[in-house]
Write a protein that holds these residues in place. Structure first.
Motif, PDB file in Angstrom:
ATOM      1  N   LEU A  61       0.826  -1.210   0.000  1.00 55.28           N
ATOM      2  CA  LEU A  61       0.000   0.000   0.000  1.00 55.28           C
ATOM      3  C   LEU A  61       0.861   1.262   0.000  1.00 55.28           C
ATOM      4  CD1 LEU A  61      -2.813  -1.058   2.519  1.00 55.28           C
ATOM      5  CD2 LEU A  61      -2.935  -0.951   0.017  1.00 55.28           C
ATOM      6  N   THR A  62       1.958   1.238   0.739  1.00 55.44           N
ATOM      7  CA  THR A  62       2.864   2.386   0.764  1.00 55.44           C
ATOM      8  C   THR A  62       3.486   2.610  -0.608  1.00 55.44           C
ATOM      9  OG1 THR A  62       3.393   1.967   3.095  1.00 55.44           O
ATOM     10  CG2 THR A  62       4.908   3.380   1.850  1.00 55.44           C
ATOM     11  N   LEU A  63       3.949   1.519  -1.211  1.00 63.02           N
ATOM     12  CA  LEU A  63       4.570   1.593  -2.531  1.00 63.02           C
ATOM     13  C   LEU A  63       3.601   2.143  -3.573  1.00 63.02           C
ATOM     14  CD1 LEU A  63       7.187   0.744  -4.136  1.00 63.02           C
ATOM     15  CD2 LEU A  63       5.981  -1.387  -4.653  1.00 63.02           C
ATOM     16  N   MET A  64       2.373   1.633  -3.557  1.00 61.01           N
ATOM     17  CA  MET A  64       1.384   2.045  -4.540  1.00 61.01           C
ATOM     18  C   MET A  64       0.960   3.494  -4.339  1.00 61.01           C
ATOM     19  SD  MET A  64       1.037  -0.436  -6.618  1.00 61.01           S
ATOM     20  CE  MET A  64      -0.440   0.031  -7.512  1.00 61.01           C
ATOM     21  N   ALA A  65       0.892   3.931  -3.088  1.00 60.53           N
ATOM     22  CA  ALA A  65       0.509   5.319  -2.807  1.00 60.53           C
ATOM     23  C   ALA A  65       1.556   6.288  -3.344  1.00 60.53           C
ATOM     24  CB  ALA A  65       0.324   5.516  -1.307  1.00 60.53           C
ATOM     25  N   VAL A  66       2.831   5.992  -3.100  1.00 57.26           N
ATOM     26  CA  VAL A  66       3.904   6.857  -3.588  1.00 57.26           C
ATOM     27  C   VAL A  66       3.948   6.828  -5.114  1.00 57.26           C
ATOM     28  CG1 VAL A  66       6.403   7.221  -3.630  1.00 57.26           C
ATOM     29  CG2 VAL A  66       5.268   6.547  -1.496  1.00 57.26           C
ATOM     30  N   PHE A  67       3.789   5.650  -5.691  1.00 60.68           N
ATOM     31  CA  PHE A  67       3.833   5.526  -7.147  1.00 60.68           C
ATOM     32  C   PHE A  67       2.662   6.258  -7.794  1.00 60.68           C
ATOM     33  CE2 PHE A  67       2.795   3.268 -11.116  1.00 60.68           C
ATOM     34  CZ  PHE A  67       3.996   3.453 -11.799  1.00 60.68           C
ATOM     35  N   ALA A  68       1.496   6.198  -7.171  1.00 58.16           N
ATOM     36  CA  ALA A  68       0.304   6.855  -7.731  1.00 58.16           C
ATOM     37  C   ALA A  68       0.505   8.355  -7.816  1.00 58.16           C
ATOM     38  CB  ALA A  68      -0.918   6.528  -6.882  1.00 58.16           C
ATOM     39  N   LEU A  99      10.819 -12.519  -4.387  1.00 60.32           N
ATOM     40  CA  LEU A  99      10.800 -11.972  -5.742  1.00 60.32           C
ATOM     41  C   LEU A  99       9.412 -12.051  -6.369  1.00 60.32           C
ATOM     42  CD1 LEU A  99      14.162 -13.198  -7.332  1.00 60.32           C
ATOM     43  CD2 LEU A  99      13.502 -10.863  -6.736  1.00 60.32           C
ATOM     44  N   ALA A 100       8.670 -13.118  -6.051  1.00 58.55           N
ATOM     45  CA  ALA A 100       7.325 -13.267  -6.601  1.00 58.55           C
ATOM     46  C   ALA A 100       6.421 -12.133  -6.119  1.00 58.55           C
ATOM     47  CB  ALA A 100       6.737 -14.617  -6.199  1.00 58.55           C
ATOM     48  N   VAL A 101       6.573 -11.758  -4.867  1.00 53.55           N
ATOM     49  CA  VAL A 101       5.775 -10.657  -4.315  1.00 53.55           C
ATOM     50  C   VAL A 101       6.204  -9.337  -4.946  1.00 53.55           C
ATOM     51  CG1 VAL A 101       5.192  -9.390  -2.216  1.00 53.55           C
ATOM     52  CG2 VAL A 101       5.407 -11.880  -2.146  1.00 53.55           C
ATOM     53  N   GLN A 102       7.510  -9.143  -5.112  1.00 48.59           N
ATOM     54  CA  GLN A 102       7.999  -7.932  -5.762  1.00 48.59           C
ATOM     55  C   GLN A 102       7.509  -7.852  -7.213  1.00 48.59           C
ATOM     56  OE1 GLN A 102      12.136  -6.770  -5.084  1.00 48.59           O
ATOM     57  NE2 GLN A 102      12.308  -8.311  -3.465  1.00 48.59           N
ATOM     58  N   GLY A 103       7.440  -9.006  -7.863  1.00 48.10           N
ATOM     59  CA  GLY A 103       6.908  -9.050  -9.221  1.00 48.10           C
ATOM     60  C   GLY A 103       5.448  -8.621  -9.259  1.00 48.10           C
ATOM     61  N   PHE A 104       4.694  -9.027  -8.233  1.00 45.91           N
ATOM     62  CA  PHE A 104       3.291  -8.614  -8.135  1.00 45.91           C
ATOM     63  C   PHE A 104       3.191  -7.109  -7.928  1.00 45.91           C
ATOM     64  CE2 PHE A 104      -0.353  -7.619  -5.350  1.00 45.91           C
ATOM     65  CZ  PHE A 104      -1.384  -7.956  -6.220  1.00 45.91           C
ATOM     66  N   TYR A 105       4.104  -6.553  -7.126  1.00 48.45           N
ATOM     67  CA  TYR A 105       4.141  -5.103  -6.936  1.00 48.45           C
ATOM     68  C   TYR A 105       4.306  -4.404  -8.292  1.00 48.45           C
ATOM     69  CZ  TYR A 105       5.156  -5.909  -1.902  1.00 48.45           C
ATOM     70  OH  TYR A 105       5.118  -6.281  -0.586  1.00 48.45           O
ATOM     71  N   ALA A 106       5.276  -4.894  -9.058  1.00 49.95           N
ATOM     72  CA  ALA A 106       5.568  -4.277 -10.352  1.00 49.95           C
ATOM     73  C   ALA A 106       4.382  -4.390 -11.302  1.00 49.95           C
ATOM     74  CB  ALA A 106       6.797  -4.930 -10.971  1.00 49.95           C
ATOM     75  N   LEU A 107       3.734  -5.549 -11.307  1.00 47.29           N
ATOM     76  CA  LEU A 107       2.569  -5.746 -12.168  1.00 47.29           C
ATOM     77  C   LEU A 107       1.443  -4.793 -11.770  1.00 47.29           C
ATOM     78  CD1 LEU A 107       1.259  -7.394 -14.430  1.00 47.29           C
ATOM     79  CD2 LEU A 107       0.490  -9.034 -12.693  1.00 47.29           C
ATOM     80  N   SER A 108       1.275  -4.593 -10.483  1.00 52.27           N
ATOM     81  CA  SER A 108       0.247  -3.670 -10.001  1.00 52.27           C
ATOM     82  C   SER A 108       0.561  -2.236 -10.412  1.00 52.27           C
ATOM     83  CB  SER A 108       0.138  -3.753  -8.475  1.00 52.27           C
ATOM     84  OG  SER A 108      -0.268  -5.040  -8.063  1.00 52.27           O
ATOM     85  N   MET A 109       1.832  -1.875 -10.358  1.00 47.59           N
ATOM     86  CA  MET A 109       2.244  -0.532 -10.754  1.00 47.59           C
ATOM     87  C   MET A 109       1.991  -0.303 -12.237  1.00 47.59           C
ATOM     88  SD  MET A 109       5.728  -0.497  -8.456  1.00 47.59           S
ATOM     89  CE  MET A 109       6.400   1.071  -8.957  1.00 47.59           C
ATOM     90  N   GLY A 110       2.321  -1.311 -13.045  1.00 43.72           N
ATOM     91  CA  GLY A 110       2.066  -1.200 -14.472  1.00 43.72           C
ATOM     92  C   GLY A 110       0.587  -1.080 -14.773  1.00 43.72           C
ATOM     93  N   THR A 111      -0.219  -1.863 -14.056  1.00 42.43           N
ATOM     94  CA  THR A 111      -1.671  -1.821 -14.242  1.00 42.43           C
ATOM     95  C   THR A 111      -2.234  -0.463 -13.844  1.00 42.43           C
ATOM     96  OG1 THR A 111      -1.836  -4.195 -13.809  1.00 42.43           O
ATOM     97  CG2 THR A 111      -3.857  -2.908 -13.600  1.00 42.43           C
ATOM     98  N   LEU A 112      -1.735   0.072 -12.725  1.00 41.72           N
ATOM     99  CA  LEU A 112      -2.180   1.388 -12.272  1.00 41.72           C
ATOM    100  C   LEU A 112      -1.856   2.455 -13.311  1.00 41.72           C
ATOM    101  CD1 LEU A 112      -3.252   3.327 -10.066  1.00 41.72           C
ATOM    102  CD2 LEU A 112      -0.926   3.405  -9.144  1.00 41.72           C
TER     103      LEU A 112
END
Length: 211
Positions: free
Chosen positions: A8-15, A146-159
């Motif tokens: 949530l922190t990562l996505m908030a900053v990225f948004a 790494l799998a979780v970090q990959g999910f983070y990246a996929l979420s960022m791309g989707t956002l």
């Protein structure tokens, strides 16, 4: 920190960073107004896909090497600069955008080309690479799988795709698009000059100083 809190922190900053105007925003607006909604959406998809490229070399450790290598960083920087200036010059000299219901402007914008324009705009931007690298280095624990970090990246791309899809829909609304198109060649000149300026600004970007 739990993975959920980290996410949530990562996505908030990225948004917050995603909505800030830059080369990606300028390219989506240009594509949307000149070539229509389909081109804008495919350009948005290309931009979001480039995030996965940044994620891949960041997670592989190559992002750190590029950021701290003057040669590698310079190659990426000047390639991105040349690309933005090239697109800017092409936009400046492009025919006037067409109003809804009129013939499309000269020059075919294929789906593949629209996607590639978005992908290259983001992929060749060293500022995007540095931001992604610093974001993961600061907010993501080294113990996160790494799998979780990959999910983070996929979420960022989707956002990112979703955000620029909204931008596309807004700028291809009939009233908004026709209002911009009525400026004719001035719209091309303004957006072209903006892309050229962004390319020059990119040329001034510096690599991270080695520790």
């Amino acid at each position: 920190m739990s993975h959920l809190a980290e996410y949530l922190t990562l996505m908030a900053v990225f948004a917050v960073a995603a909505v800030a105007p830059g080369p990606d925003f300028a390219m989506v607006v240009r594509q949307s107004v000149v070539f229509g909604r389909r081109a804008g959406l495919l350009t948005s998809l290309g931009i979001g896909s480039a995030i996965l490229l940044h994620a891949s070399y960041t997670l592989a450790g190559l992002g750190f090497l590029v950021a701290h290598s003057i040669v590698a960083f310079s190659v990426l920087k000047w390639a991105g600069c040349a690309y933005l200036v090239y697109v800017g010059v092409k936009t400046w000299a492009a025919p006037e955008p067409a109003l809804d219901g009129e013939a499309a402007p000269a020059g075919v914008m294929t789906d593949r080309r629209a996607f590639a324009l978005g992908f290259l705009t983001n992929a060749l931007n060293p500022k995007a690479m540095l931001f992604f690298l610093s974001l993961f280095s600061t907010l993501v624990s080294t113990e996160t799988p790494l799998a979780v970090q990959g999910f983070y990246a996929l979420s960022m791309g989707t956002l990112l795709v979703c955000w620029f899809a909204l931008v596309t829909i807004f700028f291809t609304g009939r009233a908004v698009r026709d209002g911009l198109v009525r400026f004719g060649r001035w719209f091309n000149r303004v957006t072209g000059a903006l892309l050229i300026c962004l390319g020059i600004r990119l040329a001034l970007q510096r690599a991270v100083a080695a520790p």
